[in-house]
Structures are given as C-alpha cells and as structure tokens.
Design a protein around this motif. Structure first.
Motif, mmCIF file in Angstrom:
data_model
loop_
_atom_site.group_PDB
_atom_site.id
_atom_site.type_symbol
_atom_site.label_atom_id
_atom_site.label_comp_id
_atom_site.label_asym_id
_atom_site.label_seq_id
_atom_site.Cartn_x
_atom_site.Cartn_y
_atom_site.Cartn_z
ATOM 1 N N SER A 435 0.812 -1.219 0.000
ATOM 2 C CA SER A 435 0.000 0.000 0.000
ATOM 3 C C SER A 435 0.845 1.268 0.000
ATOM 4 O O SER A 435 0.360 2.322 -0.384
ATOM 5 C CB SER A 435 -0.932 0.003 1.219
ATOM 6 N N SER A 436 2.115 1.198 0.442
ATOM 7 C CA SER A 436 2.927 2.408 0.492
ATOM 8 C C SER A 436 3.708 2.648 -0.798
ATOM 9 O O SER A 436 4.394 3.651 -0.927
ATOM 10 C CB SER A 436 3.916 2.319 1.667
ATOM 11 N N TRP A 437 3.623 1.738 -1.750
ATOM 12 C CA TRP A 437 4.338 1.910 -3.013
ATOM 13 C C TRP A 437 3.355 2.206 -4.135
ATOM 14 O O TRP A 437 2.426 1.457 -4.377
ATOM 15 C CB TRP A 437 5.140 0.655 -3.361
ATOM 16 N N THR A 438 3.570 3.331 -4.811
ATOM 17 C CA THR A 438 2.676 3.735 -5.901
ATOM 18 C C THR A 438 3.268 3.443 -7.266
ATOM 19 O O THR A 438 2.639 3.711 -8.286
ATOM 20 C CB THR A 438 2.368 5.240 -5.797
ATOM 21 N N SER A 439 4.493 2.929 -7.299
ATOM 22 C CA SER A 439 5.118 2.543 -8.562
ATOM 23 C C SER A 439 6.030 1.348 -8.302
ATOM 24 O O SER A 439 6.445 1.104 -7.169
ATOM 25 C CB SER A 439 5.920 3.707 -9.162
ATOM 26 N N HIS A 440 6.312 0.614 -9.368
ATOM 27 C CA HIS A 440 7.141 -0.588 -9.222
ATOM 28 C C HIS A 440 8.253 -0.617 -10.248
ATOM 29 O O HIS A 440 8.195 0.058 -11.285
ATOM 30 C CB HIS A 440 6.262 -1.838 -9.327
ATOM 31 N N MET A 441 9.271 -1.419 -9.959
ATOM 32 C CA MET A 441 10.463 -1.457 -10.803
ATOM 33 C C MET A 441 11.189 -2.777 -10.598
ATOM 34 O O MET A 441 10.900 -3.532 -9.664
ATOM 35 C CB MET A 441 11.379 -0.276 -10.459
ATOM 36 N N VAL A 442 12.140 -3.055 -11.479
ATOM 37 C CA VAL A 442 13.009 -4.233 -11.341
ATOM 38 C C VAL A 442 14.444 -3.793 -11.595
ATOM 39 O O VAL A 442 14.691 -2.724 -12.147
ATOM 40 C CB VAL A 442 12.628 -5.356 -12.332
ATOM 41 N N ARG A 443 15.371 -4.638 -11.170
ATOM 42 C CA ARG A 443 16.785 -4.437 -11.497
ATOM 43 C C ARG A 443 17.434 -5.811 -11.601
ATOM 44 O O ARG A 443 16.787 -6.839 -11.396
ATOM 45 C CB ARG A 443 17.481 -3.567 -10.451
#
Length: 555
Positions: A435-443
């Motif tokens: 709920s505290s993350w409004t965007s996502h990513m990978v590395r």
C-alpha cells in the motif's frame, strides 16, 4: 549533482552516570519516513532508539553495540531504490547495503562521536576512542575491498586544467589534488598525498564560485527579472553563454578549459539514437531534447530580437544553448550558502572530480560560515596517486548518460527498469503489503541476496502487488497449494512481460565497437546492460517456477 542536503539529524550522545547513550532518531521530515519507520519496526527498532554504553564495556561488547547502531543508521540513510529492493523479510541487513549507504552510515557515526563536546569526552575518552577506532577499521576494510583502479594517461596534456588550479590557488583555493588524464574517464583528480577520513581534499572560497549573484551584477539582469516564471538557473545559463566569450571575465581561465562539446546523451547522433531502440533511454533523450528546444524557441529568439545589444544573436544559437545546458547539467552543484539559501552553482576545479559507485566524498555542498568556503571532506581514505572520487548522487546509468555522458564502473544499484503498472485499485485494499508503493520497478537479480522460494531475487513489493492482484486475501509465504498456484501465475506473467521486453531489445548488435563513435559505443554499452538485467529476471523466473513446481509436486 546531489549534494546530500538531507533533513537535519537529531542524533546525539548523552552523558550518563556510568557511561553514555547514543540517541538515533529518524527525522519526521524524511521523505520516506513511513517506509523507514515500518522497516525499523520490522527489525525491532523504534524511530527513536537509545543505545547504552558503559565505561567498562570490553572491545567485543563495543563491536556488538556498534553493529546495532549501524543497523539503525543504515535504515535511516536508505534512499528510495534501496528501500524498495531491500524490503526482504528474514534476510541479513546487508540486503539493504549499497556502497554509498555504507560509507554514509559509517561517517554518520564518526560525525556523532566528533560532535560530542571535548569537555564531556574527557571522561569517556578511552571508551569513545575504542568506538571510533572500530568505525575507522570498518571504513578501512570497506576501502580495501572496493578499490577502483585508475590508469594515468601520461601522453595526454592537462596544461589548461593546471592553469585553472593555479588560478584557483591564487584566489584562495586549497587542494590536495592534482589534475591528470585518466584512461577511459578523461580528466580526473589525483591525490597528491595520503588522505585520511575527515581530511579536506578541496576547499573553495565563495568568491570563486559562479552563482546567481554574477547575473545580478550583469547588464542582462534587469531584462531577465521581468520575464514571468524564469528561474535563477535559466538566468545563469543565459549569462554563461555570453560570459564564456568575455575576454575580461574573472572566470575566463575556467571557461577556456571547458570542452567544445560535452558528449552527453543530449548530443547523441542519429546512429546512437537508433542503437537505443527498444530501451526507455531512447524516449528519455528525445523528450529531454524536445523540452530544451521548446524552452529555447520560447525564450532566446525574442531576447535576441528585442535586446540585440545584450543578447548577441551569434552567441545565442541553438547549438550554443545546448552546450550551456550540458555544462550546467554535468558540472553544476547545489550549494547551501550561509544565508540558508540553496543555489545552483558552477564550482571551478571541483568539476574535475569524477563520479564513482565507491566515492571518497559523499557530503559536500554547504558553505562553512567560519571560513566562508566550500569544503570537500573525505569519507574514506584516498592514497597518494589514487583518483579521488565524488558521488554525484544515486543516479541510474540512463540519467548519467543523458546528463553526464558516461556509465559508471561496476554494478549500479540504481540501474532499474520502471514498470508501467496501475497500482491504484489493489493498493486501496486494507492491509495490502504494497500500500505504500505507488510505482514498481526491477533491477538485475544478481544484486539480491535472496533467491529462495517466494523471493527469487525479485523485489518483494512487486511480487506482493502481483499476488494481491490475483487474490485480495492476505498472502502468507507458506507451502499451501493455493499459494503455490498463485506463485506460478505471478512468475509466468513476469516471464511473459520480460520475454517481450527481451524481444524488443533484439540480439546483440554486430557492430565494430572499437571503431564506433563515442555515442554509439555508449548506446551499445547501455543496451547490453538492459539485456543483462532482463535476462537475469527471466532466469530468476525460470528458477522460481522450478522451485514452486517441485514444492507443488510434493503436495
């Protein structure tokens, strides 16, 4: 450059009857306060921790207590990317580790010890000295493990750069660095003696800093200040376009050392742009140049037309404007002056310091009110003849290419691929772990320490989001059939997404890299990095599917 002007720390050392206590507190002004608070709580810490020390503590006990302090301080110093990828339950705190974070953490403890008043320290001098020695030992251990070799190109001349240093020294600059040509990096700053933690590598008087005050004294300020919405940075940019041609300028020697072209991503040619096909960097560079072109067309031609005596048309072409943009993007620093104002500046000589993932200098950018100078203190040792590195900030390779024109050596923790995911609906679910993350990513999954089932080397916030998208009920990492079936769907979806991404990147380009132009080389190097990241994710997904299917077969 990001000069680490972070929220003020309220950490302190308090004297007690039998020793002292170190108070570590997470600032409520921290932009990631809630995330860090939750992370501290998950590790058994509060946002304000008091760590007790006794005078009788033995060295082993001090080392144990120091590790507790470092665990808290590491979290306090985490940046967004480190928080996102480090949120792995049940793993060592080194999961959050990055070179810059470790250097900042160790130096924050040193700073705390040094800030303790000398009169108070007399009673605890032996104890605090032992603590300080242990911190120094860890910094040295970090330095020994992370040396970056630099080779000096003696065939290259740095006469102009040496003139700038002499000019600076005649104007009050103090330096323990010399400028030399470094293979693969252009100019670099080399230590002229062994430098210890806390030593000042470079000290610049405010009088030699190029800031907005020079615009205020110029013949163009009365014109520019009437333009609605114009920023001081834009004023400086326009001022520098003219000042570089001013033969009587105080900064003529500095401007003469600047290259005719900066070779950043903003100067990429057509072949280099085409080589980026399939990457987000292609779009980033195109959008950045389009933005600058619009800014130029709206601002510069009218100034040249209405005030030709001040804004000479031959000095304000699009090419000159782009050059000035690259100058300020790649060489400017944010400086906090004694009046409390943060200003964007050019700092002669300091611009010769190159960026590294393993920097010697991480805290800079605040004018010392006692000396009215800008100091660059070392956060880890730098030996005689070694290149002294700065941290420009926690930037991805795509950002560094676009605005600085290089990719850093080593595995950059900030090399992420952002994902276009609409998180609004799922993140509204009460109790949703993402709920505290409004965007996502990978590395690259090689950076992860946890490749076990339910983790796979992939970021937990992303996995938890994808799980929640399929099953609103709280997810538990247990070997139940429903959980494992959900895992298979999540991993297969990720496989599909990144297989398409790999197809878009295409096969490795069959180009003669040795004879390719500088911009094409940089494009191909970046594209290879993107392939490596995507390939690691596909490998992790495949390995994860095998693990899940093995567990499912047991049930």
């Amino acid at each position: 450059m990001d000069n680490n002007n972070k929220p003020c720390s309220s950490n302190k050392i308090i004297k007690t009857s039998d020793g002292c206590e170190i108070v570590l507190e997470l600032s409520k002004n921290d932009p990631f306060f809630d995330k860090k608070k939750n992370l501290l709580h998950s590790k058994g810490f509060d946002i304000r921790e008091q760590v007790q020390f006794n005078r009788s503590s033995c060295p082993d006990a001090i080392a144990t207590i120091l590790e507790r302090i470092l665990q808290i301080a590491r979290i306090i110093h985490l940046e967004e990317v480190e928080l996102y990828f480090g949120k792995v339950n049940g793993c060592s705190l080194f999961e959050y580790w990055s070179p810059k974070n470790e250097v900042e953490t160790l130096n924050s403890v040193l700073s705390l010890i040094n800030s303790y008043s000398s009169c108070e320290r007399q009673n605890e001098v032996n104890f605090l000295q032992t603590l300080q020695d242990e911190v120094f030992r860890r910094i040295q251990e970090f330095t020994d493990k992370n040396k970056v070799e630099s080779r000096i190109d003696k065939s290259c001349s740095c006469d102009k750069e040496k003139c700038v240093v002499k000019w600076g020294e005649s104007n009050g600059v103090k330096t323990s660095l010399k400028i030399a040509c470094v293979e693969g990096a252009g100019r670099g700053a080399i230590a002229t003696k062994d430098l210890k933690v806390g030593d000042i590598a470079l000290e610049i008087p405010v009088s030699t800093i190029i800031s907005e005050e020079h615009v205020h004294k110029s013949d163009m300020h009365h014109i520019l200040e009437k333009i609605e919405g114009i920023t001081s940075e834009t004023m400086l940019l326009l001022w520098s376009m003219k000042e570089r041609h001013n033969c009587s300028s105080k900064f003529k020697i500095y401007f003469d050392t600047l290259p005719e072209e900066f070779k950043t991503g903003l100067s990429f040619g057509v072949d280099a742009i085409m080589a980026l096909d399939g990457t987000l960097l292609l779009e980033e560079i195109i959008q950045a140049k389009e933005h600058l072109r619009v800014q130029y067309d709206e601002l510069v031609p009218p100034l040249c037309k209405n005030y030709p005596d001040v804004f000479l048309p031959e000095l304000y072409t699009w090419e000159q404007f782009l050059w000035a943009c690259e100058l300020w993007y790649s060489n400017s620093m944010k400086v906090m002056f004694v009046d409390g104002k943060l200003r964007t500046c050019l700092i002669p000589i300091a611009g010769f310091l190159n960026h590294s993932l393993y920097p010697h200098i991480v805290h800079y950018g605040k004018v010392d009110s006692a000396t009215n100078t800008l100091k660059f203190p070392l956060s880890r040792p730098c030996c005689f003849g070694e290149q002294c590195y700065l941290s420009y900030g926690n930037f991805s390779s795509s950002h560094l290419i676009t605005f600085y024109g290089f990719m850093p050596q080593g595995d950059n923790p900030c090399d992420v691929i952002p994902l276009d995911i609409d998180v609004g609906e799922v993140d509204c679910i009460e109790g949703c772990p993402t709920s505290s993350w409004t965007s996502h990513m990978v590395r690259g999954t090689w950076l992860s320490n946890n490749h076990n089932i339910f983790y796979y080397g992939l970021p937990s916030p992303l996995l938890d989001y994808l799980r929640g998208a399929r099953s609103p009920s709280p997810h538990t990492k247990t070997m139940e059939i429903s959980n494992l079936e959900n895992e298979i769907e999540v991993l297969e979806d990720l496989q599909s997404t990144f297989s398409s991404m790999m197809e878009n990147l295409g096969d490795s380009d069959l180009v003669d890299i040795e004879n390719a132009s500088w911009d094409v080389k940089l494009s191909l190097e970046f594209k290879d990095l993107q392939r490596r990241i995507v390939s690691s994710i596909l490998t992790s997904c495949a390995a994860g599917l095998n693990m899940v299917q093995d567990e499912l077969s047991k049930l």
